[in-house]
Design a protein around this motif. Structure first.
Motif, mmCIF file in Angstrom:
data_model
loop_
_atom_site.group_PDB
_atom_site.id
_atom_site.type_symbol
_atom_site.label_atom_id
_atom_site.label_comp_id
_atom_site.label_asym_id
_atom_site.label_seq_id
_atom_site.Cartn_x
_atom_site.Cartn_y
_atom_site.Cartn_z
ATOM 1 N N TYR A 179 -6.976 9.522 40.744
ATOM 2 C CA TYR A 179 -7.379 10.939 40.645
ATOM 3 C C TYR A 179 -8.909 11.068 40.652
ATOM 4 O O TYR A 179 -9.471 11.792 41.475
ATOM 5 N N ASP A 208 1.402 24.012 53.222
ATOM 6 C CA ASP A 208 1.536 22.761 52.485
ATOM 7 C C ASP A 208 0.317 21.904 52.796
ATOM 8 O O ASP A 208 0.121 21.490 53.945
ATOM 9 N N LEU A 209 -0.473 21.645 51.791
ATOM 10 C CA LEU A 209 -1.733 20.922 52.008
ATOM 11 C C LEU A 209 -1.512 19.452 52.370
ATOM 12 O O LEU A 209 -2.455 18.757 52.727
ATOM 13 N N LYS A 252 -11.213 12.560 43.727
ATOM 14 C CA LYS A 252 -12.006 13.775 43.493
ATOM 15 C C LYS A 252 -13.474 13.495 43.844
ATOM 16 O O LYS A 252 -14.168 14.368 44.358
ATOM 17 N N ARG A 303 7.973 33.398 43.937
ATOM 18 C CA ARG A 303 6.962 32.650 43.179
ATOM 19 C C ARG A 303 5.871 33.593 42.680
ATOM 20 O O ARG A 303 5.403 33.483 41.548
ATOM 21 N N THR A 331 -1.115 28.816 42.190
ATOM 22 C CA THR A 331 0.069 28.751 41.330
ATOM 23 C C THR A 331 -0.145 27.760 40.189
ATOM 24 O O THR A 331 0.731 27.575 39.353
ATOM 25 N N GLY A 332 -1.307 27.123 40.150
ATOM 26 C CA GLY A 332 -1.600 26.154 39.085
ATOM 27 C C GLY A 332 -2.246 26.828 37.889
ATOM 28 O O GLY A 332 -2.454 28.049 37.876
ATOM 29 N N PHE A 333 -2.573 26.025 36.893
ATOM 30 C CA PHE A 333 -3.115 26.537 35.627
ATOM 31 C C PHE A 333 -4.416 27.305 35.863
ATOM 32 O O PHE A 333 -4.550 28.486 35.510
ATOM 33 N N LEU A 334 -5.368 26.670 36.507
ATOM 34 C CA LEU A 334 -6.665 27.315 36.746
ATOM 35 C C LEU A 334 -6.529 28.493 37.700
ATOM 36 O O LEU A 334 -7.107 29.571 37.469
ATOM 37 N N SER A 347 -14.701 19.876 32.668
ATOM 38 C CA SER A 347 -14.281 18.625 31.998
ATOM 39 C C SER A 347 -12.778 18.706 31.714
ATOM 40 O O SER A 347 -12.011 18.891 32.650
ATOM 41 N N CYS A 364 -8.965 25.281 44.674
ATOM 42 C CA CYS A 364 -8.548 24.703 43.382
ATOM 43 C C CYS A 364 -7.435 23.671 43.556
ATOM 44 O O CYS A 364 -7.221 22.850 42.663
ATOM 45 N N ARG A 389 2.924 26.529 48.573
ATOM 46 C CA ARG A 389 3.898 25.681 49.285
ATOM 47 C C ARG A 389 5.302 26.148 48.919
ATOM 48 O O ARG A 389 5.554 26.518 47.757
#
Ligand SMILES: CCCCCCCCCCCCCCCCCCCCCC(=O)SCCNC(=O)CCNC(=O)[C@H](O)C(C)(C)COP(=O)(O)OP(=O)(O)OC[C@H]1O[C@@H](n2cnc3c(N)ncnc32)[C@H](O)[C@@H]1OP(=O)(O)O
Ligand SMILES: NC(=O)C1=CN([C@@H]2O[C@H](COP(=O)(O)OP(=O)(O)OC[C@H]3O[C@@H](n4cnc5c(N)ncnc54)[C@H](OP(=O)(O)O)[C@@H]3O)[C@@H](O)[C@H]2O)C=CC1
Length: 515
Positions: free
Chosen positions: A204, A85-86, A208, A55, A19-22, A230, A111, A45
């Motif tokens: 962050y 839910d992670l 990562k 969604r 559900t995110g950008f990527l 990047s 992702c 989630r």
């Protein structure tokens, strides 16, 4: 025929962060190029007031998926949302769903992450490290699994200047960090966070990096690869140029500059702006998935998805092109005319923050109060300044990323795959890309209509006139105050007035003589 597209045909694919950008761009490309894939499981989630299906419908109804609906009309049936839910143990997935995932999944694209720079370490560790560990554990129980692709970031080792396509060890083992998060209280975590993250700028990038170590250490016999993009920006070509749907990276600042809030930014104009379009990241990721499953490299390969070493663009060039695009495609209802500039040291940054950011916000809030409305500009400006301070680290440095694995992969692709899954960033024309990016921000983030451009231009003209009027008034007031207090200023003033008077009299006299 594309070998990569054929490879994904008939496959069951699990995507986290879909559900995110990527994640959305990844799903779109998969459905468009391999409409015969079996199913895409997405871990979603639950959100307040929205069912999982709602969604999914919301995602499929967006412009991004218009082409997909033509080539894969039954796309709704091929997405299988799974409530997860992670942040929870075992992701709070039901037993039946888990069983289905374990027995069918062929490929995993991981992702999901928290991408907030200022997240509390406990939460960042949970999502970017512990959840990765749990997903690996799940993957190890998937008998049909062919590849596990982990999305990291090129900035996970931003404390280094030159970064190779390898996983770097962390001073404290991820397992120890995960354990300690379970029993340390928040106050102690706050205290040790700066020591743990060391010379990285935020939680962050630190978490990562830990996530990558976990992938390497706990991958077992899985076929694993790590992709490190990047700064991800709007799409370059696919499914159409300029698609973007969140404020991360430069998008939020493009809005702030276009609406006239952002006037100055502490950045090094010559530093490399390592932006990478989202569709380029997706093409590389899908090629990596294919290569990892089919060629089964002996070790975990890391792939840099960056632009700086192959087709560099710097922040100076990018900033100028963003501003130039605002001339052609202005945003509606701007607060001030877009006119941002770079500052390069602390003193000028503080000065311009006071003069160009804080002062206009205070004046505007004063005006709002006078007209009986609620002041809001100072709050908004403080948030913008906070955001700028978080991004500063990344816009005042340059990094070198080696791209041997990415280039090797490119050479392994057939000409058809190089075309369909193009991740050759050398072909990108930055000026065109940035213009489409700004246009995409206007259309897809701000949801502004192109028909409103003439009115937006008129509005900017009005703002320019107000600006001139305001400056003239300010100058006259300052001058009047100066004259009242200083004899020197008074003398200068009388000298200028009498000089102008004589000058005019001379012209009047000479023109009368000619007649
Ligand atoms: C000539 C001059 C021309 C000038 C032309 C100007 C354009 C050209 C120059 C371009 C230079 C680009 C530099 C990019 C460097 C990126 C480096 C990335 C490197 C790593 C890449 C990665 O591997 S990966 C993910 C990247 N990860 C993020 O990029 C998350 C950041 N973010 C947060 O960490 C949180 O957001 C943070 C900030 C804590 C606030 O946190 P917070 O709690 O205060 O607030 P919230 O997040 O709730 O947001 C509160 C309000 O800020 C709005 N907002 C959120 N983000 C925003 C944002 N980026 N810019 C603006 N506005 C933003 C939001 O929309 C809300 O607005 P509203 O209230 O109106 O809804
Ligand atoms: N954006 C960028 O510039 C870059 C991103 N990356 C990496 O790419 C990946 C994707 O980033 P991007 O798409 O931009 O990020 P987004 O913030 O757009 O998406 C994050 C995704 O993770 C999901 N997620 C977050 N928390 C949970 C949770 N507790 N349970 C289930 N799902 C959760 C979100 O779900 P929900 O919709 O419910 O919030 C969302 O789908 C990340 O791994 C990031 O580190 C790497 C380099 C640059």
């Amino acid at each position: 025929m594309s070998m990569i597209a054929a490879f994904y045909g008939g496959k069951s694919i699990l995507i986290t962060g879909a559900t995110g950008f990527l994640g959305k761009v990844l799903m779109e490309k998969l459905f468009r190029t391999s409409p015969d894939l079996k199913v895409i499981y997405i871990l979603v989630r639950p959100k307040e007031g929205q069912t999982l299906q709602q969604r999914v419908i919301q995602i499929l109804d967006s412009k991004l998926f218009e082409k997909v609906k033509e080539v894969c009309p039954n796309v709704h049936e091929k997405i299988r949302p799974i409530s997860a839910d992670l942040n929870q143990n075992d992701f709070a997935i039901s037993k039946e769903d888990l069983q289905e995932l374990l027995s069918h999944t062929n490929i995993v694209f991981h992702c999901a992450a928290t991408v907030r720079f200022d997240d509390h370490l406990r939460h960042a560790v949970q999502l970017n490290v512990t959840a990765t560990q749990q997903l690996l554990l799940m993957a190890s129980q998937m008998p049909k699994l062919e590849a596990f692709i982990h999305i990291s970031t090129a900035f996970s080792n931003c404390n280094l200047k030159h970064i190779d396509e390898v996983v770097y060890p962390c001073p404290v083992e991820p397992k120890k960090i995960i354990d300690s998060m379970e029993w340390l209280d928040d106050a102690i975590i706050d205290e040790i966070t700066p020591k743990l993250i060391g010379d990285r700028p935020n939680t962050y990038t630190y978490t990562k990096a830990l996530g990558e170590v976990v992938v390497q250490q706990e991958g077992g016999n899985l076929n694993i690869a790590i992709v490190r993009p990047s700064i991800m920006g709007a799409t370059w070509q696919e499914p159409f140029p300029g698609w973007v749907d969140n404020l991360n990276g430069p998008s939020g600042l493009i809005i702030a500059a276009g609406k006239g809030f952002l006037r100055s930014i502490r950045a090094t104009p010559m530093a490399v702006a390592d932006l990478i379009p989202a569709d380029t990241v997706v093409n590389l990721t899908l090629a990596v998935g294919w290569y990892t499953a089919v060629h089964r490299p002996k070790s975990t390969l890391v792939y840099h998805c960056t632009s700086g070493n192959l087709n560099p663009c710097n922040w100076g060039k990018m900033g100028l092109q963003v501003l130039a695009t605002f001339e052609k495609i202005p945003f509606e209802r701007a607060f001030r005319r877009p006119n941002a500039d770079f500052t390069t040291n602390n003193i000028t940054t503080h000065y311009w923050n006071a003069v160009s950011h804080r002062a206009p916000a205070i004046i505007y809030d004063f005006y709002l109060r006078l007209t009986g409305r609620k002041p809001r500009m100072t709050k908004l400006m403080n948030r913008l300044l906070r955001t700028l301070s978080m991004l500063e680290y990344f816009i005042n440095r340059s990094w070198e990323w080696s791209t041997y694995n990415t280039e090797m992969l490119m050479s392994e692709l057939s000409p058809e795959d190089q075309r369909v899954f193009n991740f050759d960033i050398r072909q990108l024309n930055w000026l065109e890309y940035i213009e489409n990016y700004v246009l995409g921000v206007k259309k897809y983030l701000l949801k502004e209509d192109m028909a409103g451009i003439p009115e937006a231009k008129q509005h900017l003209k009005r703002l320019r006139n107000i600006h001139y009027l305001f400056n003239t008034a300010l100058f006259l007031i300052a001058w009047r105050l100066l004259i009242a207090r200083s004899q020197v200023a008074r003398n200068v003033w009388f000298f200028i007035v009498s000089f102008c008077y004589k000058f005019l009299s001379y012209f009047r006299a000479s023109s009368t003589l000619k007649v």
